[in-house]
Motif scaffolding. Structure first.
Motif, PDB file in Angstrom:
ATOM      1  N   ASN A  71       0.820  -1.209   0.000  1.00 61.43           N
ATOM      2  CA  ASN A  71       0.000   0.000   0.000  1.00 61.43           C
ATOM      3  C   ASN A  71       0.853   1.258   0.000  1.00 61.43           C
ATOM      4  O   ASN A  71       0.579   2.227  -0.715  1.00 61.43           O
ATOM      5  CB  ASN A  71      -0.913   0.012   1.232  1.00 61.43           C
ATOM      6  N   LEU A  72       1.899   1.257   0.821  1.00 58.80           N
ATOM      7  CA  LEU A  72       2.779   2.426   0.906  1.00 58.80           C
ATOM      8  C   LEU A  72       3.548   2.632  -0.388  1.00 58.80           C
ATOM      9  O   LEU A  72       3.780   3.770  -0.819  1.00 58.80           O
ATOM     10  CB  LEU A  72       3.718   2.269   2.091  1.00 58.80           C
ATOM     11  N   ARG A  73       3.935   1.555  -1.043  1.00 54.71           N
ATOM     12  CA  ARG A  73       4.610   1.692  -2.340  1.00 54.71           C
ATOM     13  C   ARG A  73       3.633   2.271  -3.374  1.00 54.71           C
ATOM     14  O   ARG A  73       4.028   3.060  -4.246  1.00 54.71           O
ATOM     15  CB  ARG A  73       5.122   0.329  -2.806  1.00 54.71           C
ATOM     16  N   MET A  74       2.374   1.885  -3.270  1.00 60.66           N
ATOM     17  CA  MET A  74       1.367   2.402  -4.202  1.00 60.66           C
ATOM     18  C   MET A  74       1.145   3.896  -3.993  1.00 60.66           C
ATOM     19  O   MET A  74       0.910   4.633  -4.959  1.00 60.66           O
ATOM     20  CB  MET A  74       0.072   1.618  -4.047  1.00 60.66           C
ATOM     21  N   LEU A  75       1.219   4.357  -2.754  1.00 63.37           N
ATOM     22  CA  LEU A  75       1.155   5.795  -2.515  1.00 63.37           C
ATOM     23  C   LEU A  75       2.374   6.479  -3.127  1.00 63.37           C
ATOM     24  O   LEU A  75       2.265   7.541  -3.741  1.00 63.37           O
ATOM     25  CB  LEU A  75       1.099   6.097  -1.016  1.00 63.37           C
ATOM     26  N   GLY A  76       3.529   5.855  -2.951  1.00 61.49           N
ATOM     27  CA  GLY A  76       4.763   6.459  -3.437  1.00 61.49           C
ATOM     28  C   GLY A  76       4.818   6.620  -4.940  1.00 61.49           C
ATOM     29  O   GLY A  76       5.350   7.624  -5.433  1.00 61.49           O
ATOM     30  N   ASP A  77       4.267   5.638  -5.669  1.00 65.13           N
ATOM     31  CA  ASP A  77       4.349   5.730  -7.133  1.00 65.13           C
ATOM     32  C   ASP A  77       3.050   6.215  -7.776  1.00 65.13           C
ATOM     33  O   ASP A  77       2.914   6.203  -8.995  1.00 65.13           O
ATOM     34  CB  ASP A  77       4.799   4.397  -7.745  1.00 65.13           C
ATOM     35  N   GLY A  78       2.096   6.652  -6.957  1.00 62.59           N
ATOM     36  CA  GLY A  78       0.894   7.273  -7.490  1.00 62.59           C
ATOM     37  C   GLY A  78      -0.220   6.331  -7.886  1.00 62.59           C
ATOM     38  O   GLY A  78      -1.224   6.766  -8.461  1.00 62.59           O
ATOM     39  N   ARG A  79      -0.112   5.041  -7.551  1.00 62.65           N
ATOM     40  CA  ARG A  79      -1.191   4.112  -7.884  1.00 62.65           C
ATOM     41  C   ARG A  79      -2.349   4.172  -6.891  1.00 62.65           C
ATOM     42  O   ARG A  79      -3.410   3.602  -7.133  1.00 62.65           O
ATOM     43  CB  ARG A  79      -0.657   2.683  -7.951  1.00 62.65           C
ATOM     44  N   ALA A  91       6.068   4.315   9.402  1.00 63.09           N
ATOM     45  CA  ALA A  91       7.232   5.046   9.907  1.00 63.09           C
ATOM     46  C   ALA A  91       8.451   4.789   9.036  1.00 63.09           C
ATOM     47  O   ALA A  91       9.237   5.713   8.753  1.00 63.09           O
ATOM     48  CB  ALA A  91       7.510   4.653  11.355  1.00 63.09           C
ATOM     49  N   ASP A  92       8.639   3.540   8.596  1.00 61.72           N
ATOM     50  CA  ASP A  92       9.759   3.226   7.706  1.00 61.72           C
ATOM     51  C   ASP A  92       9.624   3.970   6.382  1.00 61.72           C
ATOM     52  O   ASP A  92      10.606   4.504   5.855  1.00 61.72           O
ATOM     53  CB  ASP A  92       9.813   1.719   7.437  1.00 61.72           C
ATOM     54  N   ALA A  93       8.400   3.991   5.837  1.00 60.07           N
ATOM     55  CA  ALA A  93       8.185   4.661   4.559  1.00 60.07           C
ATOM     56  C   ALA A  93       8.447   6.158   4.671  1.00 60.07           C
ATOM     57  O   ALA A  93       9.077   6.763   3.796  1.00 60.07           O
ATOM     58  CB  ALA A  93       6.758   4.409   4.073  1.00 60.07           C
ATOM     59  N   ALA A  94       7.984   6.766   5.755  1.00 57.62           N
ATOM     60  CA  ALA A  94       8.173   8.204   5.932  1.00 57.62           C
ATOM     61  C   ALA A  94       9.648   8.565   6.059  1.00 57.62           C
ATOM     62  O   ALA A  94      10.083   9.626   5.611  1.00 57.62           O
ATOM     63  CB  ALA A  94       7.403   8.683   7.159  1.00 57.62           C
ATOM     64  N   ALA A  95      10.417   7.654   6.662  1.00 55.03           N
ATOM     65  CA  ALA A  95      11.845   7.921   6.887  1.00 55.03           C
ATOM     66  C   ALA A  95      12.728   7.422   5.747  1.00 55.03           C
ATOM     67  O   ALA A  95      13.915   7.760   5.691  1.00 55.03           O
ATOM     68  CB  ALA A  95      12.292   7.269   8.187  1.00 55.03           C
ATOM     69  N   GLY A  96      12.178   6.602   4.848  1.00 48.54           N
ATOM     70  CA  GLY A  96      12.983   6.035   3.775  1.00 48.54           C
ATOM     71  C   GLY A  96      13.986   5.024   4.277  1.00 48.54           C
ATOM     72  O   GLY A  96      15.158   5.041   3.894  1.00 48.54           O
ATOM     73  N   ARG A  97      13.533   4.095   5.143  1.00 51.54           N
ATOM     74  CA  ARG A  97      14.430   3.092   5.701  1.00 51.54           C
ATOM     75  C   ARG A  97      13.801   1.712   5.568  1.00 51.54           C
ATOM     76  O   ARG A  97      12.679   1.568   5.100  1.00 51.54           O
ATOM     77  CB  ARG A  97      14.720   3.402   7.173  1.00 51.54           C
ATOM     78  N   GLY A  98      14.530   0.694   6.001  1.00 52.68           N
ATOM     79  CA  GLY A  98      14.012  -0.667   5.878  1.00 52.68           C
ATOM     80  C   GLY A  98      13.876  -1.045   4.418  1.00 52.68           C
ATOM     81  O   GLY A  98      14.837  -0.940   3.643  1.00 52.68           O
ATOM     82  N   THR A  99      12.691  -1.469   4.011  1.00 54.37           N
ATOM     83  CA  THR A  99      12.470  -1.867   2.624  1.00 54.37           C
ATOM     84  C   THR A  99      12.229  -0.682   1.694  1.00 54.37           C
ATOM     85  O   THR A  99      12.065  -0.873   0.493  1.00 54.37           O
ATOM     86  CB  THR A  99      11.271  -2.832   2.527  1.00 54.37           C
ATOM     87  N   PHE A 100      12.213   0.535   2.247  1.00 55.02           N
ATOM     88  CA  PHE A 100      11.958   1.731   1.443  1.00 55.02           C
ATOM     89  C   PHE A 100      13.271   2.477   1.208  1.00 55.02           C
ATOM     90  O   PHE A 100      13.920   2.923   2.146  1.00 55.02           O
ATOM     91  CB  PHE A 100      10.942   2.638   2.140  1.00 55.02           C
ATOM     92  N   ARG A 101      13.666   2.604  -0.049  1.00 52.59           N
ATOM     93  CA  ARG A 101      14.961   3.196  -0.384  1.00 52.59           C
ATOM     94  C   ARG A 101      14.986   4.710  -0.236  1.00 52.59           C
ATOM     95  O   ARG A 101      16.045   5.304  -0.085  1.00 52.59           O
ATOM     96  CB  ARG A 101      15.343   2.808  -1.815  1.00 52.59           C
ATOM     97  N   ALA A 143       4.013 -11.593   1.075  1.00 49.53           N
ATOM     98  CA  ALA A 143       5.026 -10.651   0.615  1.00 49.53           C
ATOM     99  C   ALA A 143       4.426  -9.255   0.562  1.00 49.53           C
ATOM    100  O   ALA A 143       3.258  -9.073   0.218  1.00 49.53           O
ATOM    101  CB  ALA A 143       5.524 -11.066  -0.769  1.00 49.53           C
ATOM    102  N   GLU A 144       5.210  -8.258   0.936  1.00 51.45           N
ATOM    103  CA  GLU A 144       4.788  -6.856   0.926  1.00 51.45           C
ATOM    104  C   GLU A 144       3.718  -6.545   1.964  1.00 51.45           C
ATOM    105  O   GLU A 144       3.006  -5.550   1.848  1.00 51.45           O
ATOM    106  CB  GLU A 144       4.282  -6.438  -0.467  1.00 51.45           C
ATOM    107  N   SER A 145       3.597  -7.397   2.983  1.00 50.52           N
ATOM    108  CA  SER A 145       2.632  -7.139   4.060  1.00 50.52           C
ATOM    109  C   SER A 145       3.347  -6.604   5.290  1.00 50.52           C
ATOM    110  O   SER A 145       4.548  -6.809   5.489  1.00 50.52           O
ATOM    111  CB  SER A 145       1.880  -8.419   4.430  1.00 50.52           C
ATOM    112  N   GLY A 146       2.586  -5.925   6.162  1.00 47.00           N
ATOM    113  CA  GLY A 146       3.144  -5.467   7.419  1.00 47.00           C
ATOM    114  C   GLY A 146       3.483  -6.610   8.346  1.00 47.00           C
ATOM    115  O   GLY A 146       4.435  -6.521   9.135  1.00 47.00           O
ATOM    116  N   THR A 147       2.703  -7.701   8.271  1.00 45.71           N
ATOM    117  CA  THR A 147       3.010  -8.882   9.074  1.00 45.71           C
ATOM    118  C   THR A 147       4.409  -9.384   8.753  1.00 45.71           C
ATOM    119  O   THR A 147       5.185  -9.730   9.665  1.00 45.71           O
ATOM    120  CB  THR A 147       1.986  -9.994   8.809  1.00 45.71           C
TER     121      THR A 147
END
Length: 311
Positions: A71-79, A91-101, A143-147
């Motif tokens: 879901n967070l990747r979809m926000l990032g790329d506009g889907r 929190a990871d997505a907002a900071a650009g860490r973990g699985t988010f580059r 895959a790609e889940s918060g769990t």
């Protein structure tokens, strides 16, 4: 009704409220949720229905997904324009860490209900602690889940690095445990979760305690993790099971129109009795906690709603 401190709301909304002058919402919004039939998809469908009832010009299209990370990747790329997500993934997505580059362009509308991390094994399993998952076949979630993200962090904290990991959704994980093709599986959701209750009625199971992990996870990854317990009797258990709790957030692209963000936030509270998720007891929204979205900033439109309604 509880009152949100004016000073806190003003601080959260600083710099953005002046632009919230949209005369009324008229928009098509794509909402990324979770697997079909799951709590996120259920909540999203209810929110879409109520949003259109309150604002006839506002149409919410529900997208079924693997949940948080996707879901967070979809926000990032506009889907997608809005999304449901676990707080740690947000929190990871907002900071650009973990699985988010890189940091994702997201903002929060509200903190929603609390999720409980489950680690499920058959009742006759010899596993008593996550460290004993070494060498076992374990479903970490889709895959790609918060769990999946939370499970990986628990295993890393427990020092487990050599499991045979599979990535299955909740229903597939339950079936795999019944067949004996996995030794354990993780799930983050309400307590009780209906699908696990159904599994427990036909295949005796146990919950592995995860007490103490929240503190270590907070130290390593931030304050979104809480020490909670799955209630006694949730799955036929005799006593509460300590585990890790993580809130869910409703988030959006940071460029979502202020009026749209404000309208959606209003629907959450004006129609909250129609939005409760059966798999998440206590999911009735509470304005005292809705603004507590940690390092994910409130969208100016959401902050404007809270200030007008509770300031």
């Amino acid at each position: 009704m509880h009152t949100v401190p004016r000073r806190l709301l003003l601080a959260l909304a600083a710099g953005g409220l002046a632009g919230c002058s949209d005369p009324g919402p008229s928009a098509r919004v794509r909402l990324a949720t979770g697997p079909r039939g799951g709590p996120y998809a259920t909540f999203g469908s209810r929110l879409a229905t109520e949003a259109h009832r309150v604002h006839h010009g506002l149409t919410v299209r529900v997208l079924t997904t693997a949940a948080s990370v996707e879901n967070l990747r979809m926000l990032g790329d506009g889907r997608a324009d809005t999304a449901l997500t676990l707080a740690d993934s947000a929190a990871d997505a907002a900071a650009g860490r973990g699985t988010f580059r890189r940091p994702a362009p997201i903002a929060a509308l509200a903190r929603l209900y609390l999720n409980y991390l489950h680690l499920i094994v058959p009742a006759d399993s010899t596993i008593e602690h996550p460290a004993q998952l070494a060498g076992r076949t374990v479903s970490l979630g889709a895959a790609e889940s918060g769990t999946r993200a939370a499970a990986g962090r628990v295993l890393a904290t427990a020092g487990v690095r050599d499991i045979r990991a599979v990535r299955l959704g909740l229903g597939e994980s339950a079936d795999a445990l019944t067949r004996g093709s996995v030794d354990a599986f993780f799930w983050s959701g309400g307590a009780p979760t209906w699908a696990i209750s159904r599994l427990a009625r036909r295949h005796p199971l146990r919950l592995i305690p995860l007490g103490g992990f929240a503190r270590a996870l907070r130290a390593a990854h931030g304050p979104v993790y809480e020490e909670v317990s799955i209630p006694a009797g949730a799955y036929g258990t005799r006593k509460p099971t300590p585990t890790v709790g993580t809130p869910s957030y409703l988030v959006c692209r940071d460029r979502l129109a202020d009026g749209t963000a404000r309208a959606l936030t209003g629907v959450l509270f004006e129609r909250r009795d129609r939005l409760a998720v059966p798999d998440a007891p206590g999911s009735r929204l509470d304005e005292r906690y809705a603004i507590g979205t940690g390092t994910v900033p409130l969208h100016p439109g959401a902050a404007a709603y809270y200030r007008a309604a509770y300031g």
